[in-house]
Design an enzyme around this catalytic site. Structure first.
Site, PDB file in Angstrom:
ATOM      1  N   HIS A 184       0.945  -1.158   0.122  1.00  0.00           N
ATOM      2  CA  HIS A 184      -0.016  -0.053  -0.018  1.00  0.00           C
ATOM      3  C   HIS A 184       0.894   1.237   0.178  1.00  0.00           C
ATOM      4  O   HIS A 184       1.647   1.586   0.956  1.00  0.00           O
ATOM      5  CB  HIS A 184      -0.865  -0.133   1.262  1.00  0.00           C
ATOM      6  N   CYS A 185       0.789   2.062  -1.014  1.00  0.00           N
ATOM      7  CA  CYS A 185       1.689   3.317  -1.122  1.00  0.00           C
ATOM      8  C   CYS A 185       0.942   4.648  -0.783  1.00  0.00           C
ATOM      9  O   CYS A 185      -0.020   4.880  -1.208  1.00  0.00           O
ATOM     10  CB  CYS A 185       2.038   3.340  -2.835  1.00  0.00           C
ATOM     11  N   PRO A 186       1.361   5.124   0.440  1.00  0.00           N
ATOM     12  CA  PRO A 186       0.833   6.210   0.717  1.00  0.00           C
ATOM     13  C   PRO A 186       0.828   7.469  -0.324  1.00  0.00           C
ATOM     14  O   PRO A 186       0.010   8.357  -0.116  1.00  0.00           O
ATOM     15  CB  PRO A 186       1.288   6.451   2.071  1.00  0.00           C
ATOM     16  N   ASN A 189      -1.768   6.990  -2.374  1.00  0.00           N
ATOM     17  CA  ASN A 189      -3.117   6.883  -1.421  1.00  0.00           C
ATOM     18  C   ASN A 189      -4.033   5.677  -2.091  1.00  0.00           C
ATOM     19  O   ASN A 189      -5.226   5.750  -2.262  1.00  0.00           O
ATOM     20  CB  ASN A 189      -3.969   8.044  -1.494  1.00  0.00           C
ATOM     21  N   ASN A 190      -3.295   4.593  -2.615  1.00  0.00           N
ATOM     22  CA  ASN A 190      -3.901   3.428  -3.361  1.00  0.00           C
ATOM     23  C   ASN A 190      -2.986   2.218  -3.101  1.00  0.00           C
ATOM     24  O   ASN A 190      -1.752   2.426  -2.768  1.00  0.00           O
ATOM     25  CB  ASN A 190      -3.925   3.738  -4.774  1.00  0.00           C
TER      26      ASN A 190
END
Length: 361
Positions: A184-186, A189-190
């Site tokens: 999950h890549c902040p 945001n996805n």
């Protein structure tokens, strides 16, 4: 750790047993006898509500820290919007400095062919950065269909209570299972999964190229601007206008930001390139590492069932089928779908050869 725990629990258990024995005696004070009896009742009630023979200390710790996990997941979910805005603002600031500060300087010094090369390369790189970042944010990573029984499943998700296909993992932040989940890549945001993994890697790659290009191309301008800033506090002070001072500080800001991002993001891009070459995701690397150690202890060799070879792994990842696709699908913006549906995967050649040899025998 176990020795220290036993040293602490031993005296505690001894004191508790003494209290329990004293509770049986008639000479024991009524107050102490009542405390021991309440302790027993409380212990029975607690076990009747929470006791699980399949659970252990790890389960109790997870249950105790569940509110903390929930808080962290929700904070990261909201901070993802802040990180996306931050990426857009920082990228926009670099583009603005390039147009307002760098372009007027190089127009007076660069030749026409050199200006044409910088013009075409910089805009090509910028278009690819914007395209892949937008696609990585807006493209769903892919989710296993619910209510279908015709998909090949490996296990059941303990969170969703739905069938979980191969290479699928549950994201605690999105609260959904993701096909071929990488992480999950902040900054997006996805989640990075089957359908947007290529966009994520392409954004990292072209952003690294753009930062290296800006750092290398503005090196001479950065040195001149930094030397000019060093003279601000001299006596007599230099006669720089307000616009010139803003230009000096902007060039220093551009060089330091692009250089730091090029180093950090370049290392991340290289790491993901290694994983792609091996046919692994970030999560599968840890899983395969444990499996490799387990089989090595038994004298066996672990082989990744999703490794098709370095070149074929890149072809599958980038969705390249022909030689022309390296231009139209990699070096130019393309929204083509990846190979496969993210739920079933073709076996690599070594698995097919092994199955054929077994059938021949």
């Amino acid at each position: 750790m176990r020795g220290q725990r036993s040293l602490l629990l031993g005296p505690a258990r001894l004191c508790l047993r003494l209290l329990l024995l004293l509770g049986y005696r008639r000479r024991c004070p009524p107050l102490l006898r009542g405390l021991v009896q309440r302790w027993r009742y409380g212990k029975v009630c607690l076990r009747s509500l929470l006791y699980n023979s399949f659970g252990g200390s790890d389960t109790a710790v997870d249950a105790a820290f569940e509110p903390v996990y929930w808080l962290v997941d929700n904070v990261i979910r909201w901070f993802g919007v802040v990180f996306v805005v931050l990426v857009i603002v920082l990228t926009g600031s670099i583009v603005a400095i390039a147009y307002l500060c760098v372009l007027p300087l190089i127009l007076r010094t660069y030749s026409v062919p050199r200006l044409c090369w910088h013009f075409f390369y910089s805009h090509w790189n910028l278009i690819l950065i914007v395209f892949h970042y937008y696609q990585a944010i807006t493209t769903p990573p892919g989710y296993p269909p619910q209510g279908r029984n015709d998909i090949a499943t490996v296990s059941i998700c303990k969170k969703c209570i739905y069938p979980k296909p191969a290479r699928t993992h549950h994201c605690s932040i999105c609260n959904r299972c993701v096909l071929k989940m990488d992480h999950h890549c902040p900054w997006l945001n996805n989640c990075v999964g089957h359908y947007n993994h290529r966009y994520f890697f392409s954004f990292c790659f072209f952003m690294t190229l753009g930062c290296v290009y800006c750092s290398y191309g503005s090196w001479d301008l950065f040195r001149e601007a930094y030397a000019a800033i060093e003279t601000y506090h001299q006596t007599p002070p230099p006669t720089f206008s307000f616009r010139e001072r803003i230009t000096h500080k902007s060039l220093v800001y551009l060089w330091f930001l692009c250089s730091s991002v090029a180093l950090a993001l370049g290392a991340l891009t290289m790491w993901h390139a290694v994983l792609i070459s091996r046919g692994e995701t970030s999560i599968e690397r840890h899983i395969n590492k444990k499996e490799r150690r387990r089989l090595q202890a038994k004298g066996r060799v672990f082989r990744n069932p999703y490794n098709y070879g370095c070149l074929d792994n890149w072809k599958v990842f980038l969705g390249v089928d022909t030689g022309r696709h390296w231009l139209t699908r990699v070096l130019l913006p393309s929204s083509h779908l990846p190979h496969g549906n993210g739920m079933s995967w073709d076996p690599p050649p070594w698995v097919t050869a092994h199955s054929a040899s077994v059938m021949a025998v």
